[in-house]
Design a protein around this motif. Sequence first.
Motif, PDB file in Angstrom:
ATOM      1  N   ASP A  14      31.181 -25.094  -9.031  1.00 46.35           N
ATOM      2  CA  ASP A  14      31.687 -23.736  -8.863  1.00 46.35           C
ATOM      3  C   ASP A  14      30.527 -22.762  -8.641  1.00 46.35           C
ATOM      4  O   ASP A  14      30.603 -21.861  -7.810  1.00 46.35           O
ATOM      5  CB  ASP A  14      32.520 -23.307 -10.067  1.00 46.35           C
ATOM      6  N   ARG A  33      39.472 -13.398 -15.759  1.00 45.73           N
ATOM      7  CA  ARG A  33      40.255 -14.045 -16.818  1.00 45.73           C
ATOM      8  C   ARG A  33      41.173 -13.076 -17.554  1.00 45.73           C
ATOM      9  O   ARG A  33      42.147 -13.488 -18.166  1.00 45.73           O
ATOM     10  CB  ARG A  33      39.336 -14.778 -17.797  1.00 45.73           C
ATOM     11  N   SER A  72      38.980 -17.147 -10.803  1.00 49.75           N
ATOM     12  CA  SER A  72      39.003 -17.787  -9.492  1.00 49.75           C
ATOM     13  C   SER A  72      38.450 -16.836  -8.445  1.00 49.75           C
ATOM     14  O   SER A  72      38.378 -15.625  -8.656  1.00 49.75           O
ATOM     15  CB  SER A  72      40.420 -18.214  -9.113  1.00 49.75           C
ATOM     16  N   THR A  74      38.302 -16.570  -3.844  1.00 45.09           N
ATOM     17  CA  THR A  74      38.860 -17.108  -2.602  1.00 45.09           C
ATOM     18  C   THR A  74      38.126 -16.537  -1.396  1.00 45.09           C
ATOM     19  O   THR A  74      37.810 -15.343  -1.366  1.00 45.09           O
ATOM     20  CB  THR A  74      40.354 -16.727  -2.489  1.00 45.09           C
ATOM     21  N   THR A  80      40.089 -21.626  -2.209  1.00 46.22           N
ATOM     22  CA  THR A  80      40.219 -21.021  -3.537  1.00 46.22           C
ATOM     23  C   THR A  80      39.538 -21.925  -4.548  1.00 46.22           C
ATOM     24  O   THR A  80      39.810 -23.117  -4.604  1.00 46.22           O
ATOM     25  CB  THR A  80      41.700 -20.836  -3.917  1.00 46.22           C
ATOM     26  N   VAL A  81      38.651 -21.335  -5.327  1.00 45.60           N
ATOM     27  CA  VAL A  81      37.933 -22.073  -6.362  1.00 45.60           C
ATOM     28  C   VAL A  81      38.391 -21.531  -7.708  1.00 45.60           C
ATOM     29  O   VAL A  81      38.243 -20.329  -7.985  1.00 45.60           O
ATOM     30  CB  VAL A  81      36.408 -21.917  -6.219  1.00 45.60           C
ATOM     31  N   VAL A  82      38.969 -22.393  -8.538  1.00 41.23           N
ATOM     32  CA  VAL A  82      39.322 -22.040  -9.913  1.00 41.23           C
ATOM     33  C   VAL A  82      38.110 -22.414 -10.750  1.00 41.23           C
ATOM     34  O   VAL A  82      37.713 -23.585 -10.792  1.00 41.23           O
ATOM     35  CB  VAL A  82      40.593 -22.761 -10.382  1.00 41.23           C
ATOM     36  N   VAL A  83      37.511 -21.428 -11.373  1.00 40.86           N
ATOM     37  CA  VAL A  83      36.245 -21.610 -12.081  1.00 40.86           C
ATOM     38  C   VAL A  83      36.484 -22.331 -13.412  1.00 40.86           C
ATOM     39  O   VAL A  83      37.282 -21.890 -14.238  1.00 40.86           O
ATOM     40  CB  VAL A  83      35.554 -20.262 -12.319  1.00 40.86           C
ATOM     41  N   SER A  84      35.765 -23.436 -13.573  1.00 44.18           N
ATOM     42  CA  SER A  84      35.822 -24.200 -14.824  1.00 44.18           C
ATOM     43  C   SER A  84      34.597 -23.871 -15.656  1.00 44.18           C
ATOM     44  O   SER A  84      33.496 -23.752 -15.139  1.00 44.18           O
ATOM     45  CB  SER A  84      35.806 -25.709 -14.532  1.00 44.18           C
TER      46      SER A  84
END
Length: 87
Positions: A14, A33, A72, A74, A80-84
């Motif tokens: 990410d 968040r 996230s 985009t 789209t990157v969902v941040v972990s």
Amino acid sequence: MLMNDEYQSINCDDYESLELACQHNYTLKLELRDGEKLEGKANELKFTKGIEYLIIDQAGNALSLRLDHILSFTHPKIGTVVVSLSD
């Protein structure tokens, strides 16, 4: 913004996607968040006092976002990157 002061690193993949966005000055759609949504041009990543930030440009104003507050982001070229968060 979230009030947790303890910074938690994000997943390396990410982070690399954010680096790419900064290198190409992509305009990202971001969701934080806490539910806030915003858009801005990715300028740089900064590390200050043990916390990593994404600096975006919003209509000429620089805005610093803690990486662990980003849910996230985009862009058409990266999807789209969902941040972990890292373990």
